[in-house]
Design an enzyme around this catalytic site. Structure first.
Site, PDB file in Angstrom:
ATOM      1  N   THR A 415       0.803  -1.144   0.053  1.00  0.00           N
ATOM      2  CA  THR A 415       0.123  -0.025  -0.007  1.00  0.00           C
ATOM      3  C   THR A 415       1.049   1.097   0.140  1.00  0.00           C
ATOM      4  O   THR A 415       2.104   1.003   0.139  1.00  0.00           O
ATOM      5  CB  THR A 415      -0.945  -0.010   1.300  1.00  0.00           C
ATOM      6  OG1 THR A 415      -1.757  -1.365   1.146  1.00  0.00           O
ATOM      7  CG2 THR A 415      -1.674   1.231   1.518  1.00  0.00           C
ATOM      8  N   SER A 486     -11.094  -0.960   6.079  1.00  0.00           N
ATOM      9  CA  SER A 486      -9.589  -0.854   5.917  1.00  0.00           C
ATOM     10  C   SER A 486      -9.126  -0.376   7.031  1.00  0.00           C
ATOM     11  O   SER A 486      -9.661  -0.145   8.037  1.00  0.00           O
ATOM     12  CB  SER A 486      -9.636   0.537   4.911  1.00  0.00           C
ATOM     13  OG  SER A 486      -8.337   0.669   4.671  1.00  0.00           O
ATOM     14  N   SER A 487      -7.539  -0.554   7.048  1.00  0.00           N
ATOM     15  CA  SER A 487      -7.021  -0.150   8.186  1.00  0.00           C
ATOM     16  C   SER A 487      -6.138   1.270   7.937  1.00  0.00           C
ATOM     17  O   SER A 487      -5.514   1.702   8.708  1.00  0.00           O
ATOM     18  CB  SER A 487      -5.882  -1.239   8.329  1.00  0.00           C
ATOM     19  OG  SER A 487      -6.286  -2.410   8.908  1.00  0.00           O
TER      20      SER A 487
HETATM   21  O1  DON Z   1      -7.130  -1.298   3.245  1.00  0.00           O
HETATM   22  C1  DON Z   1      -6.594  -1.919   4.054  1.00  0.00           C
HETATM   23  O2  DON Z   1      -6.397  -2.103   5.148  1.00  0.00           O
HETATM   24  C2  DON Z   1      -5.559  -2.919   3.228  1.00  0.00           C
HETATM   25  N1  DON Z   1      -5.868  -3.108   2.002  1.00  0.00           N
HETATM   26  C3  DON Z   1      -4.122  -2.122   3.108  1.00  0.00           C
HETATM   27  C4  DON Z   1      -3.355  -3.149   2.732  1.00  0.00           C
HETATM   28  C5  DON Z   1      -1.866  -2.635   2.911  1.00  0.00           C
HETATM   29  O3  DON Z   1      -1.449  -1.970   3.623  1.00  0.00           O
HETATM   30  C6  DON Z   1      -0.573  -3.408   2.319  1.00  0.00           C
HETATM   31  N2  DON Z   1       0.701  -2.854   2.613  1.00  0.00           N
HETATM   32  N3  DON Z   1       1.213  -2.936   3.233  1.00  0.00           N
END
Ligand code: DON
Length: 603
Positions: A415, A486-487
């Site tokens: 992300t 989501s986080s």
């Molecule tokens: O929205 C979320 O919480 C996840 N899709 C985030 C994924 C994420 O942070 C991957 N990265 N390092």
């Protein structure tokens, strides 16, 4: 291509703006690289070459450098890639504000950081504008209209391995372009200008870093498996640092967005390409899904910390909007500063607070447009005081096991977060994602962009962990047009009403604990911005009942934590935190995480 010093370091010299930047900013880590005399020499030496590259629109594309920390006066951008930070900085120079810079950064990331930067994913933008307005834009993906609660289960009711994680079925309806157009109303420059760097980088190419080469090579088999038309991300014989990545199809998609606005993505040729791609891979996103997608402006979450700080963050469907206030409020009246950084006492307290918050996340949180969620109660003083009674000051807590919190795929996380601050005090924090690294690994043929695998963030079956080990229930079950929990926690802190901290990170479920710890490091432990970003983080998410600690965490503290009952596990890296601290007007520090190619830029 030009004067590459080593596999991943390229000297930025031939752009007058950059030279202007060096006059105003001090690179803390790399000061030796930026001696004015050295610059002048390189500038003269490279001048003839620079004109040919300059004509292509993004002169730094072939020779850029990572800058991990800068002090500057007026404005700053910090993102996961040097070229994206530069794209944002160019907008600040061109008279744009922090929102302009954020839009240009997001679009450039979609080109230069394909693992997570995106136009086929979604995210959240939080802004604190100089007139006092607070903004939260939700451009999280949605479940397609044809989605079903049990769409990832087989006839026996068990999850089909990988179905929500890879390929066409894994994608939610993308939200990024709708988010950008929703943000445009707070910007000053036209989309044609904001998107220009991204188009140039896609069309004329840019050199890739060592880690990008590694990641692309590591995903080659999946690119071959989940695409019927081989994407630009596959290079026979493999990628190496310094190779040029051209994305002609992506450039054409970006040009359609430039020429036709939001319809250039959600309708017309791009929509046709997405729907055709879906048909080829038995996916379910159709024309109606695309046409009806809207980003949503929401009311940002705001809460105070120790009276002088106001924390502004993203509301649901970001779980951060509930569990960040929970965690901050649970420690607010504890003498954390006297416990000290990385002591058993402080790590124990913060871990238990994380455990309690993540237990609520699993049971209660989801998209409140679809499910009634008791946010007020969950963040109320009386509720949190009751929860705190569950903490034993002398020993580790014990999570009630309802399902094994198995983390199936931690390496593929990706992300990205970026921050912008401008000379008028506008602050923007954006976290955006495809979910896993390179999302569903499916590229829209002819469109040149990756689609997300965000459907995996729904609870595909109560108690079954997703790729980050998070479990959920009815509140986060799949419903057509619902947004998955989501986080992502883009966050801004005001001090006595003035911009002070802009922060966020990727990292799946670790995102909110990393933001929590960065804030505690700054507000309680008085850490430098550089240490707050780069010192080891730790993470507990209730299930699995394991305290994850990042490599580099002191071993003696770890042993003492195990003595009081913690099961611990070392993780390679936790997050990639980007941070801007405005110490006082005219004194800004921007820090890019050491864990990746991240770069701070400013003037
Ligand atoms: O929205 C979320 O919480 C996840 N899709 C985030 C994924 C994420 O942070 C991957 N990265 N390092």
């Amino acid at each position: 291509m030009l004067l590459s010093l080593d596999s991943s370091v390229f000297i930025p010299v031939n752009d007058l703006r950059l030279i202007q930047q060096f006059l105003f900013c001090n690179s803390i880590k790399n000061r030796r690289m930026y001696k004015p005399a050295g610059h002048l020499f390189s500038f003269l030496f490279l001048l003839p070459i620079s004109f040919s590259i300059r004509a292509q629109g993004f002169p730094e594309a072939y020779h850029y450098k990572m800058v991990k920390s800068i002090d500057c006066k007026h404005g700053a951008v910090v993102s996961a890639h040097p070229l994206a930070s530069q794209a944002g900085l160019k907008m600040l120079y061109a008279g744009g504000n922090a929102v302009d810079a954020a839009i240009a950064t997001q679009l450039a990331l979609a080109v230069v950081y394909p693992g997570a930067g995106n136009i086929g994913g979604g995210g959240f933008l939080v802004a604190s504008l100089s007139g006092g307005k607070m903004v939260a834009i939700d451009f999280r993906e949605k479940a397609p209209l044809g989605a079903k609660k049990d769409m990832y289960l087989n006839a026996q009711g068990n999850p089909v391995p990988g179905l929500s994680e890879n390929g066409h079925m894994a994608s939610g309806v993308p939200g990024t372009i709708a988010g950008i157009f929703a943000a445009l109303k707070y910007a000053k420059l036209p989309i044609q200008k904001l998107i220009a760097p991204a188009i140039a980088l896609a069309k004329f190419g840019f050199v890739i870093t060592a880690s990008e080469a590694r990641n692309l090579n590591g995903t080659e088999q999946e690119f071959r498996k989940y695409n019927s038309v081989l994407p630009a991300f596959v290079k026979p014989g493999g990628w190496k640092a310094g190779d040029t990545l051209y994305q002609k199809d992506l450039a054409r998609t970006l040009e359609r967005i430039r020429d036709f606005g939001i319809k250039g993505f959600y309708e017309g040729e791009t929509a046709r390409l997405i729907v055709e791609e879906m048909k080829r891979g038995h996916g379910i996103i159709n024309y109606d899904d695309l046409k009806t997608y809207t980003a949503k402006e929401r009311v940002p979450v705001q809460f105070t910390y120790k009276d002088i700080y106001t924390v502004i963050t993203m509301p649901l469907p970001s779980s951060g909007g509930v569990i960040l206030p929970q965690m901050m409020k649970m420690v607010e009246n504890k003498p954390l500063a006297s416990y000290g950084f990385e002591t058993v006492k402080s790590v124990h307290l913060m871990t238990e607070v994380e455990r309690l918050a993540y237990a609520d996340r699993a049971s209660w949180l989801g998209d409140q447009d679809f499910f009634k969620i008791p946010v007020k109660t969950l963040t109320s003083e009386s509720y949190l005081a009751e929860r705190m009674k569950l903490i034993n000051p002398d020993s580790a807590g014990n999570s009630l096991m309802i399902a094994a919190g198995k983390i199936s795929n931690p390496e593929s996380e990706e992300t990205t977060h970026f921050d912008v601050y401008d000379k008028d005090g506008n602050s923007v924090a954006v976290t955006t994602t495809l979910n896993g690294g390179y999302g569903s690994r499916t590229v829209v043929a002819g469109g040149g962009f990756l689609l997300n695998n965000e459907m995996d963030d729904f609870s595909i079956k109560p108690g079954v962990p997703n790729m980050y080990g998070a479990v959920g229930g009815e509140a986060n079950a799949i419903v057509p047009e619902k947004r998955m929990l989501s986080s992502m926690t883009p966050t801004i802190v005001l001090r006595n009403g003035q911009p002070f901290i802009i922060v966020g990170t990727p990292g799946g479920t670790t995102i909110t604990t990393s933001v929590f710890q960065t804030l505690v490091d700054l507000l309680e432990f008085n850490m430098t911005p550089q240490d707050a970003v780069n010192k080891p983080k730790f993470h507990h998410q209730w299930l699995p009942d394991v305290l994850f600690v990042e490599k580099g965490f002191p071993e003696t503290v770890l042993e003492d934590l195990e003595k009081i009952g913690y099961k611990t596990k070392i993780r390679e890296a936790i997050g990639r935190t980007e941070l801007i601290v405005v110490h006082s007007p005219g004194h800004i520090t921007a820090v890019a995480d050491k864990r990746g190619d991240d770069t701070a830029a400013g003037y």
